[in-house]
Design a protein around this motif. Structure first.
Motif, PDB file in Angstrom:
ATOM      1  N   ALA A   1      69.620  56.279  -8.035  1.00  0.00           N
ATOM      2  CA  ALA A   1      70.637  55.436  -7.414  1.00  0.00           C
ATOM      3  C   ALA A   1      70.660  55.807  -5.944  1.00  0.00           C
ATOM      4  CB  ALA A   1      72.000  55.673  -8.053  1.00  0.00           C
ATOM      5  N   SER A   2      70.958  54.854  -5.097  1.00  0.00           N
ATOM      6  CA  SER A   2      71.016  55.157  -3.672  1.00  0.00           C
ATOM      7  C   SER A   2      72.184  54.424  -3.033  1.00  0.00           C
ATOM      8  CB  SER A   2      69.703  54.763  -2.992  1.00  0.00           C
ATOM      9  OG  SER A   2      69.500  53.365  -3.089  1.00  0.00           O
ATOM     10  N   LEU A   3      72.539  54.880  -1.852  1.00  0.00           N
ATOM     11  CA  LEU A   3      73.677  54.333  -1.139  1.00  0.00           C
ATOM     12  C   LEU A   3      73.495  54.609   0.340  1.00  0.00           C
ATOM     13  CD1 LEU A   3      76.714  53.282  -1.217  1.00  0.00           C
ATOM     14  CD2 LEU A   3      77.321  55.695  -1.265  1.00  0.00           C
ATOM     15  N   VAL A   4      73.728  53.616   1.160  1.00  0.00           N
ATOM     16  CA  VAL A   4      73.811  53.833   2.595  1.00  0.00           C
ATOM     17  C   VAL A   4      75.267  54.175   2.873  1.00  0.00           C
ATOM     18  CG1 VAL A   4      73.597  52.789   4.878  1.00  0.00           C
ATOM     19  CG2 VAL A   4      71.923  52.250   3.091  1.00  0.00           C
ATOM     20  N   VAL A   5      75.502  55.388   3.350  1.00  0.00           N
ATOM     21  CA  VAL A   5      76.868  55.865   3.537  1.00  0.00           C
ATOM     22  C   VAL A   5      77.508  55.168   4.740  1.00  0.00           C
ATOM     23  CG1 VAL A   5      78.337  57.879   3.940  1.00  0.00           C
ATOM     24  CG2 VAL A   5      76.285  58.089   2.518  1.00  0.00           C
ATOM     25  N   CYS A   6      78.634  54.526   4.464  1.00  0.00           N
ATOM     26  CA  CYS A   6      79.426  53.848   5.493  1.00  0.00           C
ATOM     27  C   CYS A   6      80.822  54.456   5.490  1.00  0.00           C
ATOM     28  CB  CYS A   6      79.500  52.355   5.198  1.00  0.00           C
ATOM     29  SG  CYS A   6      77.888  51.550   5.188  1.00  0.00           S
ATOM     30  N   GLU A   7      81.632  54.039   6.414  1.00  0.00           N
ATOM     31  CA  GLU A   7      82.982  54.590   6.541  1.00  0.00           C
ATOM     32  C   GLU A   7      83.763  54.527   5.235  1.00  0.00           C
ATOM     33  OE1 GLU A   7      86.227  56.500   7.998  1.00  0.00           O
ATOM     34  OE2 GLU A   7      84.268  56.344   8.955  1.00  0.00           O
TER      35      GLU A   7
END
Length: 68
Positions: free
Chosen positions: A15-21
């Motif tokens: 699983a992946s995620l682009v970390v945002c605020e």
């Protein structure tokens, strides 16, 4: 049916995620430092675990984590 033998140690998922605020600790209420929040990280762990095992389970069955 012995479901315990369907999912074996070493199964892989990702699983992946682009970390945002909205994924930071202050935003989710788990701290003050603007880093990836622990609850969001745990959600990624769960998503990877589901990706590893749910395709191996029979129709109508789901996995359930009991220990983190």
């Amino acid at each position: 049916m012995d479901l315990a033998n369907l999912v074996r140690p070493g199964a892989a998922g990702s699983a992946s995620l682009v970390v945002c605020e909205e994924h930071t600790a202050p935003r989710v209420g788990s701290g003050k430092v603007h880093v990836l929040a622990t609850p969001v990280m745990i959600n990624l762990f769960e998503a990877a675990a589901l990706a590893a095992c749910e395709r191996l389970l029979p129709e109508g069955h789901q996995s359930l984590g009991t220990v983190l």
